[in-house]
Design a protein around this motif. Structure first.
Motif, short mmCIF file in Angstrom:
data_model
loop_
_atom_site.label_atom_id
_atom_site.label_comp_id
_atom_site.label_asym_id
_atom_site.label_seq_id
_atom_site.Cartn_x
_atom_site.Cartn_y
_atom_site.Cartn_z
N ALA A 173 0.86 -1.17 0.06
CA ALA A 173 0.12 0.20 0.09
C ALA A 173 0.77 1.15 0.06
O ALA A 173 0.65 2.24 -0.86
N GLU A 174 1.92 1.31 0.95
CA GLU A 174 2.78 2.41 0.82
C GLU A 174 3.41 2.77 -0.56
O GLU A 174 3.75 3.76 -0.91
N GLN A 175 3.91 1.66 -1.22
CA GLN A 175 4.80 1.81 -2.44
C GLN A 175 3.75 2.30 -3.39
O GLN A 175 3.82 3.12 -4.33
N GLY A 176 2.42 1.82 -3.36
CA GLY A 176 1.30 2.22 -4.37
C GLY A 176 1.03 3.57 -4.10
O GLY A 176 0.70 4.28 -5.02
N GLU A 177 0.94 4.15 -2.84
CA GLU A 177 0.65 5.52 -2.74
C GLU A 177 1.83 6.36 -3.24
O GLU A 177 1.87 7.37 -3.95
#
Length: 264
Positions: A173-177
């Motif tokens: 999720a953090e990479q996607g953000e």
């Protein structure tokens, strides 16, 4: 709360929360869940008091894509996966994009295969920090579907889109953000609070105008500048004729919060 076999629908003030409800199968799709989800979307669309949607999953994952146990073929039988897409997944993605209200996806846990791309078809994607997005198709010798080959290059660029789809590696999720694939990664415990906060906000906003924003953005990737300027002109003309525009202007001069109806 309205419950069918595989979909939960909760009516809130001004919006609805639709939950994929096959947690024992990581909310993977069978034909019945497809039919029930489409029915829930159509009911929300027809409800004039519904001005936003939240889509999420029950249990420890959002959606693992297609339930492969629902695709058991006899020896020698050749599957027709194009028919599955034409009948089920493509209409679902088209409906999510065409809804005349903001659609928020709250991704709790894994979003794999078609599940990842159905999430990306929504307007705003929130993801729990524990969530992972996986373009799992290459592991089965398949092509990303449900809009994956359209959404990913536009969201994260062609180089990342090629690597993700060819390698089928998970994205946190953090990479996607950080890549711009999703709007925001949030703490797991805060996911639904944040999704409901956004939906409650949208339930008070000029819904018809927001729908026109969605329409303009959807075609901006393929229009040239002149076409987009013409479209903005036409859509702005429509927006200016809505009651909410006059209410917004009046509220500005009266120094009070506007009371939008969301009507066209």
């Amino acid at each position: 709360m309205v419950e069918t076999d595989f979909i939960l629908t909760e009516r809130r003030e001004g919006y609805r929360v639709i939950t994929l409800n096959r947690p024992d199968r990581l909310n993977s799709f069978n034909e019945a869940m497809h039919a029930e989800l489409m029915s829930a979307l159509l009911e929300a669309e027809a409800d004039g008091s519904c001005r936003a949607l939240v889509l999420t999953g029950a249990g420890r994952g959002f959606c693992a894509g297609q339930d492969l146990s629902d695709r058991v073929f006899n020896p020698g039988q050749v599957p027709d996966l194009s028919s599955t897409l034409e009948r089920l997944y493509n209409p679902l993605v088209r409906k999510l994009r065409a809804l005349q209200m903001p659609v928020i996806c709250a991704v709790n846990g894994v979003a794999a295969g078609a599940g990842a791309n159905i999430a990306l078809a929504c307007d705003i994607v929130l993801a729990a920090r524990s969530a992972k997005f996986i373009q799992a198709f290459a592991k089965l010798g398949l092509v990303p579907d449900s809009g994956g080959t359209w959404f990913l290059p536009r969201l994260i660029g062609p180089a990342r889109a090629r690597a993700l789809t060819l390698l089928a590696e998970p994205v946190t999720a953090e990479q996607g953000e950080a890549w711009g694939m999703i709007w925001r990664a949030v703490d797991d415990a805060s996911l639904m609070d944040e999704a409901n906060r956004l939906a409650a906000h949208f339930a008070t906003q000029p819904t018809a105008g927001l729908a026109l924003i969605k329409q303009a953005l959807d075609v901006s990737e393929t229009n040239d500048l002149d076409q987009q300027l013409d479209l903005e002109r036409d859509l702005q003309g429509r927006a200016g004729r809505t009651p909410d525009y006059m209410e917004g202007v009046t509220a500005f001069f009266e120094k009070r919060p506007p009371k939008f109806t969301g009507k066209a």
